[in-house]
Design a protein around this motif. Structure first.
Motif, PDB file in Angstrom:
ATOM      1  N   ARG A  18      13.081  29.073  38.062  1.00 27.35           N
ATOM      2  CA  ARG A  18      14.215  28.828  38.946  1.00 27.35           C
ATOM      3  C   ARG A  18      13.773  27.972  40.127  1.00 27.35           C
ATOM      4  N   THR A  19      14.749  27.482  40.889  1.00 31.53           N
ATOM      5  CA  THR A  19      14.462  26.612  42.030  1.00 31.53           C
ATOM      6  C   THR A  19      14.965  27.280  43.298  1.00 31.53           C
ATOM      7  N   PRO A  20      14.090  27.939  44.051  1.00 25.36           N
ATOM      8  CA  PRO A  20      14.518  28.667  45.254  1.00 25.36           C
ATOM      9  C   PRO A  20      14.715  27.747  46.451  1.00 25.36           C
ATOM     10  N   ASN A  21      15.338  28.292  47.488  1.00 27.05           N
ATOM     11  CA  ASN A  21      15.541  27.554  48.730  1.00 27.05           C
ATOM     12  C   ASN A  21      14.873  28.329  49.864  1.00 27.05           C
ATOM     13  N   PRO A  22      13.622  27.988  50.207  1.00 28.07           N
ATOM     14  CA  PRO A  22      12.892  28.772  51.211  1.00 28.07           C
ATOM     15  C   PRO A  22      13.484  28.706  52.608  1.00 28.07           C
ATOM     16  N   VAL A  67      16.563  29.014  53.502  1.00 25.40           N
ATOM     17  CA  VAL A  67      17.545  30.088  53.650  1.00 25.40           C
ATOM     18  C   VAL A  67      16.841  31.399  53.968  1.00 25.40           C
ATOM     19  N   LEU A  68      15.774  31.698  53.199  1.00 25.90           N
ATOM     20  CA  LEU A  68      15.027  32.930  53.434  1.00 25.90           C
ATOM     21  C   LEU A  68      14.304  32.909  54.771  1.00 25.90           C
ATOM     22  N   CYS A  69      13.798  31.752  55.167  1.00 26.22           N
ATOM     23  CA  CYS A  69      13.103  31.643  56.454  1.00 26.22           C
ATOM     24  C   CYS A  69      14.042  31.990  57.597  1.00 26.22           C
ATOM     25  N   ASN A  70      15.269  31.499  57.527  1.00 27.21           N
ATOM     26  CA  ASN A  70      16.235  31.826  58.577  1.00 27.21           C
ATOM     27  C   ASN A  70      16.528  33.317  58.608  1.00 27.21           C
ATOM     28  N   ARG A  71      16.748  33.907  57.439  1.00 19.49           N
ATOM     29  CA  ARG A  71      17.106  35.327  57.392  1.00 19.49           C
ATOM     30  C   ARG A  71      15.932  36.237  57.748  1.00 19.49           C
ATOM     31  N   GLU A  72      14.743  35.935  57.195  1.00 21.73           N
ATOM     32  CA  GLU A  72      13.610  36.844  57.321  1.00 21.73           C
ATOM     33  C   GLU A  72      12.745  36.601  58.544  1.00 21.73           C
ATOM     34  N   VAL A  73      12.735  35.376  59.075  1.00 20.56           N
ATOM     35  CA  VAL A  73      11.832  35.063  60.185  1.00 20.56           C
ATOM     36  C   VAL A  73      12.603  34.698  61.447  1.00 20.56           C
ATOM     37  N   LYS A  74      13.359  33.604  61.403  1.00 23.94           N
ATOM     38  CA  LYS A  74      13.966  33.086  62.632  1.00 23.94           C
ATOM     39  C   LYS A  74      15.033  34.008  63.218  1.00 23.94           C
ATOM     40  N   PHE A  75      15.769  34.697  62.369  1.00 22.16           N
ATOM     41  CA  PHE A  75      16.825  35.562  62.891  1.00 22.16           C
ATOM     42  C   PHE A  75      16.507  37.041  62.658  1.00 22.16           C
ATOM     43  N   LYS A  76      15.219  37.327  62.485  1.00 21.82           N
ATOM     44  CA  LYS A  76      14.755  38.699  62.377  1.00 21.82           C
ATOM     45  C   LYS A  76      13.558  38.901  63.292  1.00 21.82           C
TER      46      LYS A  76
END
Length: 375
Positions: A91-95, A97-106
């Motif tokens: 599959r082709t993920p979009n890091p 999106v996860l960076c925003n959810r898991e790092v920048k806004f957490k």
């Protein structure tokens, strides 16, 4: 030292620099915080130290405190391990999106609150407002720079504590503000691509973690026309990097990836940029995240993007009992790719998004052994 009411994520780029500038000009008690999300791997490709110096210079120019936090371990666990697992599965993920959810806004939000701040601010091209008691995520005024696509996993609590000070600006005006204020980043080139890869070759980087395994490149009829170093290095619709030379009996035209058989390590290609083998009208998503907390209806119409900077595509959405979606597009879509993000919009309002699980593209259905009715 005055306790900051707002902590700005200063990345060393012009966007976050102007975000900080505008808050200072508004008289807010502000501090800057630089996040290091990727540990230097010794390749010389990591720009973190250069970006950090620029962020320090901007904070100095604005007369605001500078803070540093190393989130590289959190990034590895929350973003990069998932990134590798998805590529290994084909599959082709979009890091981003996860960076925003898991790092920048957490983790960044937690760090800002530990400094005594009430809110965080970032240099994203997006806007926030309130409507009927709910916080809404809106597209940025500069449609070409709008980043709401990458922010679709944010929720009510995060939006209530976030500011996007540059969301109403277009890029030329933003650079003019930076130059007028004498910021060191005013003429700095925008960063592109995935942060942990930098300027280096994507395939070369990925091969450090997913070893190459040579296999066949076939046309849709199964005729072998070349070899590849590993199917997980490619994504649907890709043209560059196939290294297919002249093929006897075939037209002198470019080839495009139309399918990936991960189990058998076969890459399928076609010479039509809009090959029917990779066109789809329907998709199934994984569990949907609704920014407002719930869907507007069980069945409704809206627009969607299945990749960044894509024009809005009209569709009908059906919310299934398990929280996933069935989306039917009004016209065929090119190269909709499992692992990427489906993001829904009602005009300028971002409703939320989900990971694409499957589509009804003919090659995908053939390789998965599914029928049209199963999508």
């Amino acid at each position: 030292m005055t306790t900051p009411r707002i902590v700005v994520g200063v990345s060393g780029g012009v966007d976050s620099s102007v975000a900080a500038l505008r808050l200072v000009q508004a008289g807010e008690p502000v501090a800057g915080l630089f996040m290091q999300n990727w540990a230097d791997d010794g390749s010389g490709q990591c720009r973190a130290e250069e970006d950090r110096r620029d962020a320090v210079a901007v904070c100095g120019r604005l007369g605001i405190p500078f803070h540093f936090r190393d989130f590289s371990q959190q990034y590895w666990a929350g973003v990069f391990e998932h990134f590798l697992a998805e590529y290994a599965a084909g599959r082709t993920p979009n890091p981003d999106v996860l960076c925003n959810r898991e790092v920048k806004f957490k983790h960044f939000l937690d760090a800002a609150q530990a400094l005594g701040a009430e809110r965080i601010a970032t240099g994203h091209y997006a806007r926030i407002d309130q409507h009927l008691g709910h916080w809404r995520l809106l597209r940025g005024a500069d449609r070409g720079k709008d980043q709401s696509y990458f922010l679709h996993q944010l929720g009510q609590e995060q939006l209530s504590r976030t500011l996007f000070p540059i969301g109403d600006l277009e890029k030329p005006a933003l650079r003019a503000l930076a130059a007028e204020a004498g910021l060191a980043t005013a003429g700095k080139k925008d960063s592109t691509g995935i942060c942990f890869i930098g300027e280096r070759d994507f395939r070369q980087f990925l091969s450090q973690y997913l070893p190459a395994r040579q296999g066949d490149i076939c046309d849709p009829d199964g005729v072998i026309i070349a070899q590849h170093p590993g199917v997980f290095y490619y994504t649907i619709g890709q043209r560059e990097g196939l290294n297919i030379g002249g093929v006897r009996g075939r037209a002198q035209a470019p080839w495009f990836v139309v399918g990936k058989d991960v189990a058998n390590n076969i890459l399928y290609v076609d010479q039509d940029s809009n090959s029917p083998w990779m066109l789809s009208r329907r998709l199934r998503s994984e569990t949907m995240h609704w920014i407002g907390g719930s869907a507007p209806a069980r069945v409704f119409r809206c627009s969607a993007q299945t990749r960044y900077r894509q024009p809005d595509e009209d569709c009908e959405v059906t919310v299934l009992s398990d929280g996933t979606l069935l989306v039917r597009f009004d016209r065929p879509q090119r190269a909709v790719t499992p692992g990427q993000s489906l993001v829904l919009y009602d005009g300028a309002v971002c409703l939320g998004g989900a990971v694409i699980a499957a589509t009804d593209a003919p090659m995908e259905r053939r390789l998965a052994g599914t029928s049209l009715d199963e999508i």
